[in-house]
Design a protein around this motif. Structure first.
Motif, PDB file in Angstrom:
ATOM      1  N   MET A   1       0.842  -1.193   0.000  1.00  0.00           N
ATOM      2  CA  MET A   1       0.000   0.000   0.000  1.00  0.00           C
ATOM      3  C   MET A   1       0.876   1.242   0.000  1.00  0.00           C
ATOM      4  O   MET A   1       1.811   1.347   0.784  1.00  0.00           O
ATOM      5  N   ARG A   2       0.560   2.169  -0.867  1.00  0.00           N
ATOM      6  CA  ARG A   2       1.422   3.333  -1.084  1.00  0.00           C
ATOM      7  C   ARG A   2       0.729   4.630  -0.634  1.00  0.00           C
ATOM      8  O   ARG A   2      -0.397   4.902  -1.039  1.00  0.00           O
ATOM      9  N   ILE A   3       1.426   5.393   0.212  1.00  0.00           N
ATOM     10  CA  ILE A   3       0.860   6.600   0.820  1.00  0.00           C
ATOM     11  C   ILE A   3       1.695   7.819   0.431  1.00  0.00           C
ATOM     12  O   ILE A   3       2.923   7.734   0.370  1.00  0.00           O
ATOM     13  N   LEU A   4       1.026   8.942   0.212  1.00  0.00           N
ATOM     14  CA  LEU A   4       1.709  10.224   0.016  1.00  0.00           C
ATOM     15  C   LEU A   4       1.456  11.098   1.243  1.00  0.00           C
ATOM     16  O   LEU A   4       0.313  11.240   1.682  1.00  0.00           O
ATOM     17  N   VAL A   5       2.534  11.663   1.807  1.00  0.00           N
ATOM     18  CA  VAL A   5       2.415  12.608   2.924  1.00  0.00           C
ATOM     19  C   VAL A   5       2.761  14.001   2.393  1.00  0.00           C
ATOM     20  O   VAL A   5       3.867  14.216   1.889  1.00  0.00           O
ATOM     21  N   VAL A   6       1.807  14.932   2.477  1.00  0.00           N
ATOM     22  CA  VAL A   6       2.042  16.313   2.037  1.00  0.00           C
ATOM     23  C   VAL A   6       1.955  17.204   3.279  1.00  0.00           C
ATOM     24  O   VAL A   6       0.871  17.496   3.777  1.00  0.00           O
ATOM     25  N   GLU A   7       3.111  17.613   3.790  1.00  0.00           N
ATOM     26  CA  GLU A   7       3.195  18.376   5.044  1.00  0.00           C
ATOM     27  C   GLU A   7       4.470  19.210   4.993  1.00  0.00           C
ATOM     28  O   GLU A   7       5.551  18.674   4.743  1.00  0.00           O
ATOM     29  N   ASP A   8       4.354  20.535   5.228  1.00  0.00           N
ATOM     30  CA  ASP A   8       5.521  21.404   5.098  1.00  0.00           C
ATOM     31  C   ASP A   8       6.411  21.436   6.337  1.00  0.00           C
ATOM     32  O   ASP A   8       7.551  21.875   6.267  1.00  0.00           O
ATOM     33  N   ASP A   9       5.918  20.945   7.469  1.00  0.00           N
ATOM     34  CA  ASP A   9       6.741  20.855   8.680  1.00  0.00           C
ATOM     35  C   ASP A   9       7.642  19.624   8.549  1.00  0.00           C
ATOM     36  O   ASP A   9       7.164  18.485   8.585  1.00  0.00           O
ATOM     37  N   ASP A  10       8.951  19.862   8.408  1.00  0.00           N
ATOM     38  CA  ASP A  10       9.906  18.764   8.167  1.00  0.00           C
ATOM     39  C   ASP A  10       9.825  17.665   9.212  1.00  0.00           C
ATOM     40  O   ASP A  10       9.819  16.474   8.889  1.00  0.00           O
ATOM     41  N   ASN A  11       9.780  18.073  10.490  1.00  0.00           N
ATOM     42  CA  ASN A  11       9.763  17.080  11.580  1.00  0.00           C
ATOM     43  C   ASN A  11       8.500  16.236  11.548  1.00  0.00           C
ATOM     44  O   ASN A  11       8.558  15.011  11.692  1.00  0.00           O
ATOM     45  N   LEU A  12       7.364  16.882  11.371  1.00  0.00           N
ATOM     46  CA  LEU A  12       6.092  16.153  11.348  1.00  0.00           C
ATOM     47  C   LEU A  12       6.020  15.239  10.124  1.00  0.00           C
ATOM     48  O   LEU A  12       5.565  14.092  10.218  1.00  0.00           O
ATOM     49  N   ASN A  13       6.480  15.726   8.984  1.00  0.00           N
ATOM     50  CA  ASN A  13       6.501  14.926   7.764  1.00  0.00           C
ATOM     51  C   ASN A  13       7.347  13.673   7.995  1.00  0.00           C
ATOM     52  O   ASN A  13       6.931  12.554   7.664  1.00  0.00           O
ATOM     53  N   ARG A  14       8.532  13.871   8.602  1.00  0.00           N
ATOM     54  CA  ARG A  14       9.425  12.737   8.858  1.00  0.00           C
ATOM     55  C   ARG A  14       8.799  11.739   9.838  1.00  0.00           C
ATOM     56  O   ARG A  14       8.841  10.535   9.624  1.00  0.00           O
ATOM     57  N   GLN A  15       8.191  12.265  10.915  1.00  0.00           N
ATOM     58  CA  GLN A  15       7.557  11.394  11.924  1.00  0.00           C
ATOM     59  C   GLN A  15       6.464  10.529  11.288  1.00  0.00           C
ATOM     60  O   GLN A  15       6.387   9.317  11.539  1.00  0.00           O
ATOM     61  N   LEU A  16       5.625  11.161  10.491  1.00  0.00           N
ATOM     62  CA  LEU A  16       4.535  10.428   9.834  1.00  0.00           C
ATOM     63  C   LEU A  16       5.090   9.381   8.873  1.00  0.00           C
ATOM     64  O   LEU A  16       4.642   8.230   8.866  1.00  0.00           O
ATOM     65  N   ALA A  17       6.086   9.775   8.068  1.00  0.00           N
ATOM     66  CA  ALA A  17       6.670   8.850   7.082  1.00  0.00           C
ATOM     67  C   ALA A  17       7.303   7.654   7.777  1.00  0.00           C
ATOM     68  O   ALA A  17       7.122   6.504   7.351  1.00  0.00           O
ATOM     69  N   GLU A  18       8.033   7.908   8.865  1.00  0.00           N
ATOM     70  CA  GLU A  18       8.694   6.809   9.589  1.00  0.00           C
ATOM     71  C   GLU A  18       7.671   5.850  10.191  1.00  0.00           C
ATOM     72  O   GLU A  18       7.832   4.628  10.117  1.00  0.00           O
ATOM     73  N   ALA A  19       6.623   6.402  10.796  1.00  0.00           N
ATOM     74  CA  ALA A  19       5.585   5.558  11.413  1.00  0.00           C
ATOM     75  C   ALA A  19       4.863   4.726  10.352  1.00  0.00           C
ATOM     76  O   ALA A  19       4.583   3.537  10.561  1.00  0.00           O
ATOM     77  N   LEU A  20       4.580   5.326   9.206  1.00  0.00           N
ATOM     78  CA  LEU A  20       3.901   4.607   8.117  1.00  0.00           C
ATOM     79  C   LEU A  20       4.782   3.495   7.557  1.00  0.00           C
ATOM     80  O   LEU A  20       4.311   2.383   7.302  1.00  0.00           O
ATOM     81  N   LYS A  21       6.068   3.802   7.380  1.00  0.00           N
ATOM     82  CA  LYS A  21       7.006   2.785   6.865  1.00  0.00           C
ATOM     83  C   LYS A  21       7.104   1.612   7.841  1.00  0.00           C
ATOM     84  O   LYS A  21       7.139   0.462   7.444  1.00  0.00           O
TER      85      LYS A  21
END
Length: 223
Positions: A1-21
């Motif tokens: 399953m493939r997800i796109l995260v669109v978020e301009d806050d670098d830290n929040l974007n990274r946190q979400l991406a890491e948790a999803l991965k």
């Protein structure tokens, strides 16, 4: 399953991406509305997490453009806690759900799981195909109650086939949903993963539909 995260806050974007991965998803990331809009338009995502307050192009505009272009993927909006007007505008623009900041990442994961399940027509967090059970909440699978030891790619393949049970899924579609945009995609590797998965499942549930792709279905549901 493939997800796109669109978020301009670098830290929040990274946190979400890491948790999803960690939860077994393939993740692409965008940091402004224009990049997010382009990726959502060009790539086939199973779900998108979209912040409203983005530079270049705001989230509501991005979402309206996707929906106007006929893009139907589930979209989870990230909103400011006290901006009820954002929530109303987001739902009106075609959002499927929203989470107000600040939030727990676990809540986002739970909502994404539910959106993907519902989009595929499944109400429960468990999807069953014959003796195989897929636990989307725990990112685990069992056969006759015995845990399957799967690599991340094998789990993604099984998850995609089970979410789309009874449907013929092409190799190209599988490649697009199993790998992120930077991965060297080779549809021939899908055959290898399907072969491995068949051996591990030990039951004939994955059918090769010659020239078209693969279909997973329970015994007795033949076409």
């Amino acid at each position: 399953m493939r997800i796109l995260v669109v978020e301009d806050d670098d830290n929040l974007n990274r946190q979400l991406a890491e948790a999803l991965k960690e939860a077994g998803y393939v993740v692409d990331q965008a940091y402004d509305g224009e990049e997010g809009h382009y990726l959502g338009d060009a790539e086939p995502y199973d779900a998108i997490i979209l912040d409203i307050g983005l530079p270049q192009m705001d989230g509501i505009t991005v979402l309206e453009k996707w929906r106007a272009d006929g893009k139907r993927m589930p979209v989870l909006l990230l909103t400011a806690r006290d901006r009820w007007s954002d929530k109303v505008a987001g739902i009106g623009a075609g959002a499927d759900d929203y989470v107000a900041k600040p939030f727990h990442v676990e809540e986002v994961l739970a909502r994404i799981r539910a959106l993907i399940r519902r989009a595929a027509g499944h109400a429960s967090s468990e999807i069953v195909c014959g003796p195989v059970r897929l636990d989307t909440k725990g990112s685990k699978a069992t056969v006759n109650g015995v845990a399957l030891k799967l690599t991340s790619h094998e789990y993604r393949l099984l998850s995609y086939l089970m979410h789309h049970m009874g449907q013929v899924v092409s190799r190209t579609e599988l490649v697009e949903h199993m790998y992120d945009q930077d991965f060297d995609r080779d549809s021939n590797t899908i055959e290898v993963f399907v072969g491995r998965l068949r051996k591990k499942i030990g039951v004939d549930l994955i059918e090769t539909v010659r020239g078209l792709g693969y279909r997973m279905q329970a015994p007795g549901n033949g076409h």
